[in-house]
Design a protein around this motif. Sequence first.
Motif, PDB file in Angstrom:
ATOM      1  N   ARG A 168       0.838  -1.208   0.000  1.00  0.00           N
ATOM      2  CA  ARG A 168       0.000   0.000   0.000  1.00  0.00           C
ATOM      3  C   ARG A 168       0.875   1.260   0.000  1.00  0.00           C
ATOM      4  O   ARG A 168       0.700   2.167  -0.799  1.00  0.00           O
ATOM      5  N   GLU A 169       1.832   1.273   0.907  1.00  0.00           N
ATOM      6  CA  GLU A 169       2.684   2.461   1.056  1.00  0.00           C
ATOM      7  C   GLU A 169       3.523   2.705  -0.198  1.00  0.00           C
ATOM      8  O   GLU A 169       3.740   3.848  -0.590  1.00  0.00           O
ATOM      9  N   SER A 170       3.999   1.625  -0.798  1.00  0.00           N
ATOM     10  CA  SER A 170       4.804   1.774  -2.017  1.00  0.00           C
ATOM     11  C   SER A 170       3.974   2.407  -3.118  1.00  0.00           C
ATOM     12  O   SER A 170       4.436   3.305  -3.828  1.00  0.00           O
ATOM     13  N   GLU A 171       2.755   1.920  -3.266  1.00  0.00           N
ATOM     14  CA  GLU A 171       1.913   2.430  -4.350  1.00  0.00           C
ATOM     15  C   GLU A 171       1.604   3.909  -4.141  1.00  0.00           C
ATOM     16  O   GLU A 171       1.571   4.684  -5.097  1.00  0.00           O
ATOM     17  N   ALA A 172       1.416   4.320  -2.891  1.00  0.00           N
ATOM     18  CA  ALA A 172       1.174   5.737  -2.595  1.00  0.00           C
ATOM     19  C   ALA A 172       2.450   6.562  -2.851  1.00  0.00           C
ATOM     20  O   ALA A 172       2.403   7.623  -3.468  1.00  0.00           O
ATOM     21  N   PHE A 173       3.572   6.034  -2.408  1.00  0.00           N
ATOM     22  CA  PHE A 173       4.866   6.705  -2.587  1.00  0.00           C
ATOM     23  C   PHE A 173       5.143   6.967  -4.071  1.00  0.00           C
ATOM     24  O   PHE A 173       5.599   8.042  -4.453  1.00  0.00           O
ATOM     25  N   ASN A 174       4.848   5.957  -4.898  1.00  0.00           N
ATOM     26  CA  ASN A 174       5.173   6.058  -6.325  1.00  0.00           C
ATOM     27  C   ASN A 174       4.371   7.141  -7.032  1.00  0.00           C
ATOM     28  O   ASN A 174       4.764   7.610  -8.096  1.00  0.00           O
ATOM     29  N   LYS A 175       3.220   7.513  -6.448  1.00  0.00           N
ATOM     30  CA  LYS A 175       2.386   8.540  -7.098  1.00  0.00           C
ATOM     31  C   LYS A 175       3.005   9.921  -6.964  1.00  0.00           C
ATOM     32  O   LYS A 175       2.706  10.809  -7.737  1.00  0.00           O
ATOM     33  N   THR A 176       3.865  10.094  -5.950  1.00  0.00           N
ATOM     34  CA  THR A 176       4.354  11.439  -5.687  1.00  0.00           C
ATOM     35  C   THR A 176       5.851  11.616  -5.945  1.00  0.00           C
ATOM     36  O   THR A 176       6.290  12.718  -6.232  1.00  0.00           O
ATOM     37  N   HIS A 177       6.637  10.574  -5.805  1.00  0.00           N
ATOM     38  CA  HIS A 177       8.086  10.794  -5.903  1.00  0.00           C
ATOM     39  C   HIS A 177       8.525  11.024  -7.346  1.00  0.00           C
ATOM     40  O   HIS A 177       8.086  10.323  -8.245  1.00  0.00           O
ATOM     41  N   PRO A 178       9.406  12.028  -7.548  1.00  0.00           N
ATOM     42  CA  PRO A 178       9.811  12.312  -8.928  1.00  0.00           C
ATOM     43  C   PRO A 178      10.610  11.189  -9.590  1.00  0.00           C
ATOM     44  O   PRO A 178      10.508  11.023 -10.806  1.00  0.00           O
ATOM     45  N   TYR A 179      11.428  10.475  -8.848  1.00  0.00           N
ATOM     46  CA  TYR A 179      12.260   9.471  -9.555  1.00  0.00           C
ATOM     47  C   TYR A 179      12.501   8.172  -8.792  1.00  0.00           C
ATOM     48  O   TYR A 179      13.206   7.312  -9.282  1.00  0.00           O
ATOM     49  N   LEU A 180      11.935   8.006  -7.622  1.00  0.00           N
ATOM     50  CA  LEU A 180      12.084   6.716  -6.947  1.00  0.00           C
ATOM     51  C   LEU A 180      10.771   5.935  -7.039  1.00  0.00           C
ATOM     52  O   LEU A 180       9.688   6.510  -6.939  1.00  0.00           O
ATOM     53  N   ARG A 181      10.895   4.632  -7.228  1.00  0.00           N
ATOM     54  CA  ARG A 181       9.716   3.766  -7.314  1.00  0.00           C
ATOM     55  C   ARG A 181       9.914   2.562  -6.399  1.00  0.00           C
ATOM     56  O   ARG A 181      10.957   1.909  -6.453  1.00  0.00           O
ATOM     57  N   ARG A 182       8.930   2.279  -5.581  1.00  0.00           N
ATOM     58  CA  ARG A 182       9.040   1.142  -4.664  1.00  0.00           C
ATOM     59  C   ARG A 182       8.059   0.037  -5.049  1.00  0.00           C
ATOM     60  O   ARG A 182       6.995   0.305  -5.592  1.00  0.00           O
ATOM     61  N   GLY A 183       8.448  -1.175  -4.705  1.00  0.00           N
ATOM     62  CA  GLY A 183       7.572  -2.299  -5.007  1.00  0.00           C
ATOM     63  C   GLY A 183       7.907  -3.485  -4.130  1.00  0.00           C
ATOM     64  O   GLY A 183       8.935  -3.504  -3.434  1.00  0.00           O
ATOM     65  N   ILE A 184       7.017  -4.466  -4.175  1.00  0.00           N
ATOM     66  CA  ILE A 184       7.191  -5.633  -3.312  1.00  0.00           C
ATOM     67  C   ILE A 184       6.974  -6.900  -4.133  1.00  0.00           C
ATOM     68  O   ILE A 184       6.164  -6.907  -5.067  1.00  0.00           O
ATOM     69  N   GLY A 185       7.738  -7.931  -3.825  1.00  0.00           N
ATOM     70  CA  GLY A 185       7.630  -9.167  -4.595  1.00  0.00           C
ATOM     71  C   GLY A 185       7.820 -10.376  -3.705  1.00  0.00           C
ATOM     72  O   GLY A 185       8.398 -10.287  -2.618  1.00  0.00           O
ATOM     73  N   ILE A 186       7.319 -11.480  -4.204  1.00  0.00           N
ATOM     74  CA  ILE A 186       7.333 -12.702  -3.387  1.00  0.00           C
ATOM     75  C   ILE A 186       7.847 -13.870  -4.207  1.00  0.00           C
ATOM     76  O   ILE A 186       7.816 -13.845  -5.439  1.00  0.00           O
ATOM     77  N   ALA A 187       8.328 -14.888  -3.516  1.00  0.00           N
ATOM     78  CA  ALA A 187       8.616 -16.172  -4.157  1.00  0.00           C
ATOM     79  C   ALA A 187       8.329 -17.269  -3.153  1.00  0.00           C
ATOM     80  O   ALA A 187       8.591 -17.104  -1.953  1.00  0.00           O
ATOM     81  N   THR A 188       7.781 -18.370  -3.621  1.00  0.00           N
ATOM     82  CA  THR A 188       7.602 -19.545  -2.761  1.00  0.00           C
ATOM     83  C   THR A 188       8.424 -20.679  -3.360  1.00  0.00           C
ATOM     84  O   THR A 188       8.409 -20.889  -4.574  1.00  0.00           O
ATOM     85  N   VAL A 189       9.164 -21.365  -2.506  1.00  0.00           N
ATOM     86  CA  VAL A 189      10.182 -22.288  -3.022  1.00  0.00           C
ATOM     87  C   VAL A 189      10.228 -23.602  -2.246  1.00  0.00           C
ATOM     88  O   VAL A 189       9.679 -23.715  -1.145  1.00  0.00           O
ATOM     89  N   LEU A 190      10.913 -24.554  -2.875  1.00  0.00           N
ATOM     90  CA  LEU A 190      11.199 -25.820  -2.197  1.00  0.00           C
ATOM     91  C   LEU A 190      12.638 -26.201  -2.502  1.00  0.00           C
ATOM     92  O   LEU A 190      13.205 -25.735  -3.495  1.00  0.00           O
ATOM     93  N   HIS A 191      13.226 -26.999  -1.647  1.00  0.00           N
ATOM     94  CA  HIS A 191      14.567 -27.499  -1.955  1.00  0.00           C
ATOM     95  C   HIS A 191      14.749 -28.898  -1.387  1.00  0.00           C
ATOM     96  O   HIS A 191      14.586 -29.118  -0.188  1.00  0.00           O
TER      97      HIS A 191
END
Lengths: 735, 279
Positions: free
Chosen positions: A418-441
């Motif tokens: 949520r915060e990243s998406e709000a941040f990205n609307k206003t910052h001139p050149y920084l963009r934040r995002g979040i990602g996931i991975a689910t794994v096995l080994h």
Amino acid sequence: MHRLEGLSKLSGAERYLDDEPLEGALKGCLWGMTVRSPISRGKIRRIAYGAGFDWSKFVVVEPGDIPGPNETYLIENDQPVLAPGYVRHMHEAVALVAHEDRNLLRRAAASIRVEVDADPPALDFRVAPRADQIQRGSDNLIKKLQIKKGDVHAAFANAYKIVEGEYETGAQEHVYIENNAMSAWIEDGPNGDVVVVRGSMQCPYYVLNALKHALGRDETRVRVIQAPTGGGFGGKEDYPSTIALHCALLTLKAKRPVKIIYDRSEDMAATTKRHPSLVRHKTAVDKSGKLLAQQIEVILDGGAYVTLSPVVLSRGIIHAAGPYTCENVLIEGKAVLTNSVPYGAFRGFGAPQTIFACERHMDRIAHALGLDPIEVRRINLLKDGQTTSTQQTISGGTDRHALLNETLRVSAYDKHKRESEAFNKTHPYLRRGIGIATVLHGAGFTGNGEVYLNSKVDVGARPDGKIEVLAASTEMGQGTNTVFTRIAADAAGYDTADVVVGVPDTFRVPNSGPTVASRTVMVVGKLVERAIDDLAAQLGQNGKPLRGPSLKKAITDWHTTNPGKELKGRATYTPPPNVKFDDKNYVGDAYATFAWGACVAHVEVDLRTAAVRVLDFTAMQDIGKVINPVLAKGQVQGGVVQAIGWALSEEFKFKDGGMLNNTLTNYIIPTSDDVPPIRVVFHENPYPFGGGGAKGVGELPMDGPAPAILNAVAHATGADARAIPLTPEHLLPLL
Amino acid sequence: MNVLLPNSLAEACDFCAKQPDLIPLAGATDLLVHWPLRQAEHDKTYLDLSKLQELRTITWSANSLTLGALTTYWDVLQDPRAKSDFPLLIESARQVGAIQIQSRGTWAGNIANGSPAADGVPVLMAYDASVALTSKSGTRSVPLHEYYTGYRKSVRRSDELISAISIPLRRYDFAVFHKVGARRAQAITKIGLAMTRESAKPATWRVVANSVAATVKRCAAVENLLHAGAPIRKPEDFAAAIASDVTPIDDIRSTADYRRTVMARLLYHSLKGVSPAIS
């Protein structure tokens, strides 16, 4: 429990081979250096030793000096010890030189010109070779493997949607803190002279087998001792066999001790790397994101010789479908010969490559369907009772959905999103995002590998009542000695102070298998417990094994009545019940068990420079019972850091098949300033067939970060990056 | 390895006059990099200036700051006045190597070594520094932006040593330094930028870039654009000026395209709103 050798390493008291004074066995030691190929493929016309040096004062070894076959013993013995008139990769060893003056040797070695007639090298594993580039079979294939479950083609015909994608990963250098280092000398033995090799290594018995084969000696006339080892990560799995052979050949010819210490640029240019990969996915899904069919093609660059590529490919394809259930799966894997340095073992062993593709692809499926990436994972995550691509039925009681939920909670996923998406609307050149991975080994050797290894552990009962663990499993910074001490003390009812871990020395320790595949604690640790059980049973009365002080007393009593004799407990591997794998058809239990994990990366992309910064990272894993929380956490954090480098900055630059950026200035690993806070969470679910209830931990942390980071970059910027390393230079055009 | 160890600047100049191929050492942080592999350089003669402590000085006068040739990055980081009067010196010093390098490496050595990636040079040039070159026949002063003549080439004669760096004290209302490396610390610059604007009327811009040409480069065309007050609405509006000022290449660390694009973006985002013409 504190790490046993922690203080000596922190204080610098620990002596690596390069620090060893030339005394004792190394008295009169010569320095050895390697003469290497200047091209990727061709015929050696002549080795021209430079003018201005008195070569009679140097020891020179060429292929003709090898007593046995000029072969490095491994899966296939196709890699020569020294190139016999023909080179197949840049920096391949051609000859060896030694001298007692290290600087003079460096100058002399630099004067040597290997004159060659070049043949056309195959340098791009992704394209079919031309006729004049074929060097193996009709197509340069090293190995081809297939996994088949159900009928993908029927499923594609009825799919709601088909999502395709092509993913690439680059080579990676291990950057262990200690470069490869080996010493050799000759001792007397009952059956004749003994070649002793002592150095930095993960797998003493691999080195022993290589020496036996190429020197034409049996194990009574070759002895391998591990020296303190400053990191391996797979880079000291098979390569030490080569440098040990080089050292042994020089010492046999010189009749003096020899040390070979690689400098960083030689180590980076000439030793093994992680296999580059190209993975293609074609996936049929229904409207909800459920996987109906997974068709996956995996191609690995094997480099110039077979080395470990077939087994890296095997692990790669088994992990390619991810921790998901799908009824129709077709995975085809190929390892291809090229004229690069042979690619070898590296933490994860093929799995990080295929999991990168799978986890990036899962996000792209979500994107194609307009679904949340979390939901697409939730709907497909394996549940106990469901089967993997090899039709292995998953059991063990780990709730992977709960694991995912906990990961989201700990990482504050929703809040950051949520915060990243709000941040990205206003910052001139920084963009934040979040990602996931689910794994096995899968921990331990693949398929029936552990059965073939037939690993053995002894425990010695000493006259003072202490117990000594005798195994070939090496301490290389990951904590083997500390964990074995803990496991043995718990099994014997001892204080840890009464347990000793013996130095891996093939004259003293049985073959407990290589120190690889996240198998040391789980597989070998279990053997340590069983060897102590055996000792306790030998000394017990009426079938009642002894523990603690009574065991200690029984040991000292035994030595009083049997002075000068040896008392040992022994154990040999037996597989857990009902584990069966058909290694011809790749059907069945590929691993006795899997470790499970999920991770979340929160990133920031600077649109000015296209630099990606990982702001925060959460790694959750089920590794059975955690034996030493500090060491386990260190394994996870270290793996995440290594994966951040692989994902974002560690790029190989090649020129004519040779590494161009073979320095720590130009091969960019993360510094502490590039590393985010790493939240490590363990979900403990003891595994009854692992040492102390543990499953493997070493490799799992390498699997998830790269795709999680690229998924986060996609969330931040919309950039659909599908190749790593995602350096700023590669990301810039995608923004 | 032959090392000459003069006791005074005069003695050092004597050595230089007699032996033209001496390599001066003022911090020696470049010396040991891959040293075992550089066997030919083991045979050269080095002029170790470490005994010339009279050159390790920071002198503030009414009109200038003078850094003696042995002044280290760390010395400037510790100076109480540097941060307020020359903040870019502090910013760049902090980004040179690690603390070990900052405490040995010297500003003069950074200039003399002549790397186009030098991090200390752009900020000095943006502050209009000049270099004092001393030989047996005296001392001459050369503006830093006229010091380099080509890749690792300069106006310094073989009988001359850099004895000091002089930076005029002026009022600036804008100063920025960017270092873009392949990681956040311990990196060699892929593209760097130092910019100042003197608050005198008319305002004077100085724009200096590193790692985008054979030398650290003052960017006259970009400066002209700023002095002219040409309207700039996007990074690409700097492209023509960048093309005329710098000649980046594809090399082991980055690409020419990346360097040009990032330079334009850094200029644009740094200057947006600073000059009314740039929005």
